[in-house]
Write an enzyme that holds these catalytic residues in place. Structure first.
Site, PDB file in Angstrom:
ATOM      1  CE  LYS A 122      86.299 -60.109 -85.311  1.00 48.56           C
ATOM      2  NZ  LYS A 122      86.439 -59.450 -84.031  1.00 48.56           N
ATOM      3  CG  ASP A 128      82.533 -56.672 -86.588  1.00 46.89           C
ATOM      4  OD1 ASP A 128      81.372 -56.758 -87.075  1.00 46.89           O
ATOM      5  OD2 ASP A 128      83.224 -55.661 -86.713  1.00 46.89           O
TER       6      ASP A 128
END
Ligand code: SF4
Length: 232
Positions: A131, A150
């Site tokens: 991420k 997310d």
């Protein structure tokens, strides 16, 4: 009867391209990364600090941090205690300080103090997962290598019926890269995050006011449930 696999993905790809992306782009024309940064290192640091912390808090901390730590060398030379103190208000500061120092030491030792531009090199740094690497590659380097997943992207993608996975970020990302045009991968996450904050909120999504309602399988269910609560 379940839809054949190829038909399912074609329907999702079509719904994204024809409705969801254009509507979101129109609704959030200024959607962008909400972390403040002036160079790749600053964004990498901010993203590491943003774990379990609001972007506003991170921005407040990095505003001072960037004046004190101007290069990877500065972070690498910092003591654990001092760095902990400087980032304390972002939470989980012991682990974050350890990651920042480890990451910076690797940058100095293996990358001449610069932030590398590939997924493999980035994810081999301390504290940098897929991420964080996607955030840096997409925003600091303009490279659409993957999709940032997310909590907002997870929730909104699920409600829109665009993924088969509820929590596994890697699998959700794999689903999304199948249906979102690659040129829009970085923007896509910003759009979903903006939408998740403004309208498709976790507890009470504002479905009646949502421009995606005609294209969202979950919207009518939320509206019916809300009405039922009102009638009770
Ligand atoms: S209709 Fe409701 S559930 Fe669907 S995206 Fe909009 S706010 Fe979220």
């Amino acid at each position: 009867m379940p839809r054949p696999e190829s038909k399912k993905w074609a329907e999702r790809r079509d719904r994204v391209a024809r409705f969801i992306l254009p509507v979101l782009k129109k609704t959030y024309p200024a959607a962008k990364c909400s972390l403040d940064y002036g160079n790749p290192l600053q964004l990498l640091v901010a993203t590491i600090l943003s774990a379990q912390c609001t972007d506003e808090r991170v921005n407040a901390v990095t505003k001072t941090l960037i004046k004190k730590y101007r290069s990877a060398k500065d972070y690498a030379a910092a003591s654990q205690e001092e760095l902990e103190k400087d980032i304390q208000s972002t939470g989980f500061f012991r682990n974050k300080a350890k990651s920042l120092r480890g990451m910076a030491q690797a940058l100095v030792e293996s990358h001449d103090g610069t932030v590398p531009e590939t997924m493999g090199e980035l994810t081999s740094l301390a504290g940098v997962g897929r991420k964080t690497a996607n955030v840096v590659l997409g925003n600091a380097f303009g490279k659409n290598v993957g999709v940032v997943v997310d909590t907002h992207v997870t929730r909104v993608a699920n409600r829109l019926g665009l993924t088969d996975h509820l929590v596994d970020a890697v699998k959700i990302e794999q689903d999304l890269v199948r249906i979102v045009p690659q040129d829009d991968w970085t923007l896509w996450s910003h759009l979903l995050i903006h939408h998740g904050r403004a309208i498709c909120q976790a507890r009470k999504p504002k479905c009646e006011a949502c421009p995606l309602l005609p294209h969202c399988p979950a919207g009518p269910k939320f509206i019916r449930a809300e009405k039922k609560r009102g009638d009770a």
